[in-house]
Design an enzyme around this catalytic site. Structure first.
Site, mmCIF file in Angstrom:
data_model
loop_
_atom_site.group_PDB
_atom_site.id
_atom_site.type_symbol
_atom_site.label_atom_id
_atom_site.label_comp_id
_atom_site.label_asym_id
_atom_site.label_seq_id
_atom_site.Cartn_x
_atom_site.Cartn_y
_atom_site.Cartn_z
ATOM 1 N N GLY A 12 -41.248 -45.332 -52.194
ATOM 2 C CA GLY A 12 -42.135 -45.079 -53.331
ATOM 3 C C GLY A 12 -43.182 -44.005 -53.088
ATOM 4 N N VAL A 13 -42.972 -43.133 -52.095
ATOM 5 C CA VAL A 13 -43.969 -42.096 -51.801
ATOM 6 C C VAL A 13 -43.704 -40.791 -52.550
ATOM 7 C CG1 VAL A 13 -44.781 -42.917 -49.555
ATOM 8 C CG2 VAL A 13 -42.746 -41.459 -49.666
ATOM 9 N N LYS A 15 -40.156 -39.267 -52.487
ATOM 10 C CA LYS A 15 -38.989 -38.555 -51.911
ATOM 11 C C LYS A 15 -38.063 -38.016 -52.997
ATOM 12 C CE LYS A 15 -37.491 -42.069 -49.467
ATOM 13 N NZ LYS A 15 -38.551 -43.064 -49.691
ATOM 14 N N THR A 16 -37.833 -38.831 -54.034
ATOM 15 C CA THR A 16 -36.917 -38.402 -55.101
ATOM 16 C C THR A 16 -37.508 -37.224 -55.875
ATOM 17 O OG1 THR A 16 -36.073 -40.647 -55.246
ATOM 18 C CG2 THR A 16 -35.636 -39.219 -57.121
ATOM 19 N N LYS A 33 -27.564 -38.836 -52.034
ATOM 20 C CA LYS A 33 -28.281 -40.066 -51.677
ATOM 21 C C LYS A 33 -27.262 -40.979 -50.995
ATOM 22 C CE LYS A 33 -31.667 -43.211 -52.188
ATOM 23 N NZ LYS A 33 -33.089 -43.082 -51.815
ATOM 24 N N ASP A 42 -31.478 -42.815 -57.886
ATOM 25 C CA ASP A 42 -32.203 -41.596 -57.516
ATOM 26 C C ASP A 42 -31.431 -40.337 -57.901
ATOM 27 O OD1 ASP A 42 -34.042 -43.339 -56.520
ATOM 28 O OD2 ASP A 42 -33.984 -42.630 -54.454
ATOM 29 N N GLY A 103 -33.140 -39.924 -47.893
ATOM 30 C CA GLY A 103 -33.022 -41.207 -47.208
ATOM 31 C C GLY A 103 -33.455 -42.360 -48.092
ATOM 32 N N PRO A 186 -49.189 -32.160 -56.526
ATOM 33 C CA PRO A 186 -50.135 -32.965 -57.308
ATOM 34 C C PRO A 186 -49.445 -34.147 -57.985
ATOM 35 C CG PRO A 186 -49.585 -30.954 -58.491
ATOM 36 C CD PRO A 186 -48.914 -30.861 -57.158
HETATM 37 N N1 LIG Z 1 -45.891 -35.892 -58.054
HETATM 38 C C1 LIG Z 1 -45.706 -36.960 -58.837
HETATM 39 N N2 LIG Z 1 -46.291 -37.016 -60.059
HETATM 40 C C2 LIG Z 1 -46.107 -38.102 -60.844
HETATM 41 N N3 LIG Z 1 -45.369 -39.170 -60.508
HETATM 42 C C3 LIG Z 1 -44.776 -39.165 -59.312
HETATM 43 C C4 LIG Z 1 -44.901 -38.062 -58.417
HETATM 44 N N4 LIG Z 1 -44.209 -38.345 -57.290
HETATM 45 C C5 LIG Z 1 -43.661 -39.550 -57.479
HETATM 46 N N5 LIG Z 1 -44.000 -40.057 -58.684
HETATM 47 C C6 LIG Z 1 -43.602 -41.358 -59.220
HETATM 48 O O1 LIG Z 1 -43.831 -42.341 -58.219
HETATM 49 C C7 LIG Z 1 -42.755 -43.242 -58.148
HETATM 50 C C8 LIG Z 1 -42.132 -43.175 -56.745
HETATM 51 O O2 LIG Z 1 -41.621 -41.860 -56.545
HETATM 52 P P1 LIG Z 1 -40.176 -41.617 -55.929
HETATM 53 O O3 LIG Z 1 -39.966 -40.155 -55.853
HETATM 54 O O4 LIG Z 1 -39.154 -42.411 -56.667
HETATM 55 O O5 LIG Z 1 -40.386 -42.259 -54.479
HETATM 56 P P2 LIG Z 1 -39.329 -42.543 -53.310
HETATM 57 O O6 LIG Z 1 -38.118 -41.710 -53.610
HETATM 58 O O7 LIG Z 1 -40.036 -42.149 -52.061
HETATM 59 O O8 LIG Z 1 -39.057 -44.007 -53.362
HETATM 60 C C9 LIG Z 1 -41.789 -42.858 -59.266
HETATM 61 O O9 LIG Z 1 -42.094 -43.630 -60.409
HETATM 62 C C10 LIG Z 1 -42.104 -41.394 -59.506
HETATM 63 O O10 LIG Z 1 -41.802 -40.972 -60.815
HETATM 64 MG MG LIG Z 2 -36.105 -42.213 -53.898
#
Ligand SMILES: Nc1ncnc2c1ncn2[C@@H]1O[C@H](COP(=O)(O)OP(=O)(O)O)[C@@H](O)[C@H]1O
Ligand SMILES: [Mg+2]
Length: 209
Positions: A12-13, A15-16, A33, A42, A103, A186
């Protein structure tokens, strides 16, 4: 295989979202993925955000329904993740395009009884992009991730910090972790393909140098 492996300090950081930005910045790339657990898709999200074509995503991989660590999700589905069979195609097929491989969770997430996500990175032989939060706690999580990757002699090409900018945390990660580059993405509100495209086109979006 050429390209980068996008890992993170946690699930949830971002990555996607960072993978989608990389697909925009490097449109000849192919997204993959290899292990997806839980209901999220993803690959579909990367396609939606980057507007890449079906040809630019690789659909093969472990798809496990329970939203838990891959080792447990596999066991709950009465299966076992075999990293060699998962990555076999990468050795046989001569892809010329660079890959953006995302990952699941972070580098020390277990994928079976004896292997971790970092073993998959090593098998693929890819350079690594580390996605991190900007908020309190991120210095420790990011430095631990960089240390684990360095212990395996894996090359870190960038750290991308996602969220409201925190200059002190960013400076600390640069100073103590000394990754090649620390980027800042951002928090987009709303998160749209257009907003991501704008960031990806900026100098900060040039994550692979
Ligand atoms: N830069 C960003 N601006 C707005 N929302 C974001 C941003 N980065 C991630 N999010 C949101 O945060 C959540 C987690 O992001 P995600 O990319 O899915 O994380 P991960 O792949 O690491 O699990 C998702 O709901 C995504 O839409
Ligand atoms: Mg992801």
């Amino acid at each position: 295989m050429r390209g980068v492996f996008v890992t993170g300090t946690d699930t949830g950081v971002g990555k996607t979202v960072v993978s989608a930005a990389l697909m925009i910045r490097y449109p000849e790339s192919r997204y993959w993925k290899p292990i997806q657990t839980g209901p999220d898709d993803d690959t579909a999200e990367v396609q939606r955000l980057s507007r890449c074509t079906r040809e630019n995503v690789h659909l093969r991989g472990e798809r496990l329904p329970d939203p838990v660590s891959p080792h447990l999700a596999a066991s709950l589905a009465n299966t076992r993740i075999n990293l060699r069979s998962l990555t076999e195609f990468a050795e046989t097929e001569r892809w010329v395009d660079p890959w953006i491989v995302e990952g699941a969770g972070g580098v020390l997430v277990p994928v079976n009884e004896s292997e971790l996500m970092i073993d998959l990175i090593e098998l693929l032989g890819l350079a690594v992009v580390v996605v991190a939060r900007t908020t309190l706690g991120t210095i420790n999580h990011t430095l631990l991730t960089l240390e684990a990757l360095r212990a395996r002699r894996l090359q870190v090409v960038a750290v991308v910090m996602v969220g409201a900018s925190n200059a002190d945390n960013r400076a600390a990660i640069q100073h103590y972790g000394q990754p090649h580059l620390v980027h800042q993405m951002p928090w987009f509100d709303p998160l749209t393909p257009e907003a991501l495209r704008e960031w990806a086109a900026s100098p900060l979006g040039d994550c692979l140098g």
